[in-house]
Scaffold this motif. Structure first.
Motif, short mmCIF file in Angstrom:
data_model
loop_
_atom_site.label_atom_id
_atom_site.label_comp_id
_atom_site.label_asym_id
_atom_site.label_seq_id
_atom_site.Cartn_x
_atom_site.Cartn_y
_atom_site.Cartn_z
N VAL A 146 0.83 -1.18 0.10
CA VAL A 146 0.07 -0.22 0.20
C VAL A 146 0.61 0.89 0.34
O VAL A 146 0.42 2.49 -0.72
CB VAL A 146 -1.43 -0.08 1.46
CG1 VAL A 146 -2.03 -1.23 1.39
CG2 VAL A 146 -0.25 -0.11 2.66
N SER A 147 1.87 0.96 0.65
CA SER A 147 3.21 2.41 0.43
C SER A 147 4.67 1.73 0.83
O SER A 147 4.27 0.33 1.06
CB SER A 147 2.48 3.04 1.25
OG SER A 147 2.57 3.23 2.45
N GLU A 148 5.68 2.45 0.63
CA GLU A 148 7.02 2.27 0.43
C GLU A 148 8.16 2.91 0.65
O GLU A 148 7.43 4.23 0.05
CB GLU A 148 6.98 1.35 -0.91
CG GLU A 148 7.46 1.79 -1.72
CD GLU A 148 7.43 0.76 -3.13
OE1 GLU A 148 9.00 0.73 -3.53
OE2 GLU A 148 7.08 -0.23 -3.31
N ASP A 149 8.98 3.22 1.39
CA ASP A 149 10.04 4.45 0.95
C ASP A 149 10.83 3.58 0.67
O ASP A 149 11.13 2.30 -0.02
CB ASP A 149 10.19 4.87 2.71
CG ASP A 149 10.21 3.54 3.53
OD1 ASP A 149 10.75 2.27 3.39
OD2 ASP A 149 10.11 4.32 4.52
N SER A 150 12.22 3.84 0.30
CA SER A 150 14.03 2.55 0.54
C SER A 150 14.09 1.99 1.18
O SER A 150 14.64 1.23 0.64
CB SER A 150 14.92 4.01 0.09
OG SER A 150 15.41 4.61 1.59
N VAL A 151 13.89 2.01 2.38
CA VAL A 151 13.83 0.32 3.00
C VAL A 151 12.70 -0.49 3.16
O VAL A 151 12.76 -1.98 2.98
CB VAL A 151 14.66 0.46 4.33
CG1 VAL A 151 14.26 -0.33 5.02
CG2 VAL A 151 15.06 1.13 4.05
N TYR A 152 11.17 0.09 3.92
CA TYR A 152 10.06 -1.27 3.67
C TYR A 152 9.69 -0.64 3.23
O TYR A 152 8.86 -0.19 2.02
CB TYR A 152 9.69 -0.67 5.51
CG TYR A 152 10.61 -0.82 6.90
CD1 TYR A 152 10.87 -1.79 6.44
CD2 TYR A 152 11.66 0.05 7.06
CE1 TYR A 152 12.29 -2.05 7.34
CE2 TYR A 152 12.56 0.28 8.07
CZ TYR A 152 12.74 -1.86 8.40
OH TYR A 152 13.85 -1.50 9.73
N VAL A 153 8.40 -1.87 2.64
CA VAL A 153 7.11 -1.84 2.37
C VAL A 153 5.89 -2.16 3.23
O VAL A 153 6.32 -2.78 3.90
CB VAL A 153 7.15 -3.35 1.20
CG1 VAL A 153 5.90 -2.49 0.10
CG2 VAL A 153 7.85 -2.33 -0.05
N LEU A 154 4.61 -0.86 3.34
CA LEU A 154 3.76 -1.76 3.91
C LEU A 154 2.86 -2.08 2.99
O LEU A 154 2.22 -1.70 1.96
CB LEU A 154 3.48 -0.08 4.17
CG LEU A 154 1.74 -0.01 4.75
CD1 LEU A 154 1.83 -0.90 6.78
CD2 LEU A 154 1.20 1.47 5.77
#
Length: 164
Positions: A146-154
């Motif tokens: 549903v979202s992500e950043d450079s390290v994690y995926v929610l």
């Protein structure tokens, strides 16, 4: 006569579980530690510091969370941290000692969490690193990014209720 299946259980984490919790944390950082040119003492100090920071962050962000030790036939083999976020149930952390991975234990734990959420018609969410092979398991269980950043995926399984 066959042996009964192993008994999988959760119990609240206790202060004397710290060595297990640290071992679980350190294993999650093993690949990273293999890349640094540090002495064993430097690595240990870094891991101790990072473990303390993670523990404090989890306890602060999820003060009402369930911080459980996973036991198999009474032997502590991992951890499962859950938080009730009101609209959804969040898997904060799930980890098993390496010798217990790949035996269906993680899947059984996740099935129990999903059944609890399904019974309450609530979605379940978690964060996973982009590279983590567990992401494939989460996808098979119906979690979607549903979202992500450079390290994690929610990732989330189930939908948040919308006002009608």
């Amino acid at each position: 006569m066959t042996d009964p299946p192993p008994a999988l259980a959760l119990r609240p984490e206790r202060p004397d579980d710290r060595p297990l919790m640290f071992a679980l944390f350190a294993q999650s950082r093993a690949a990273e530690m293999a890349l640094v040119d540090w002495t064993a003492a430097q690595q240990q100090a870094f891991l101790e510091h990072q473990f303390a920071a993670q523990t404090e962050a989890y306890r602060g962000a999820y003060a009402g969370g369930r911080f459980d030790v996973v036991e198999l036939d009474g032997l502590a083999i991992g951890r499962l941290y859950l938080a009730d976020l009101g609209e959804e149930l969040r898997i904060v952390d799930i980890a098993l000692l390496p010798m217990w991975c790949g035996r269906g234990i993680g899947s059984a734990l996740l099935a129990d969490v999903l059944a609890e959420a399904d019974a309450a018609a609530r979605p379940v969410s978690l964060h996973v690193e982009h590279w983590n092979p567990a992401r494939r398991l989460y996808e098979r269980l119906g979690f979607v990014p549903v979202s992500e950043d450079s390290v994690y995926v929610l990732m989330r399984r189930g939908q948040l209720k919308t006002a009608s």
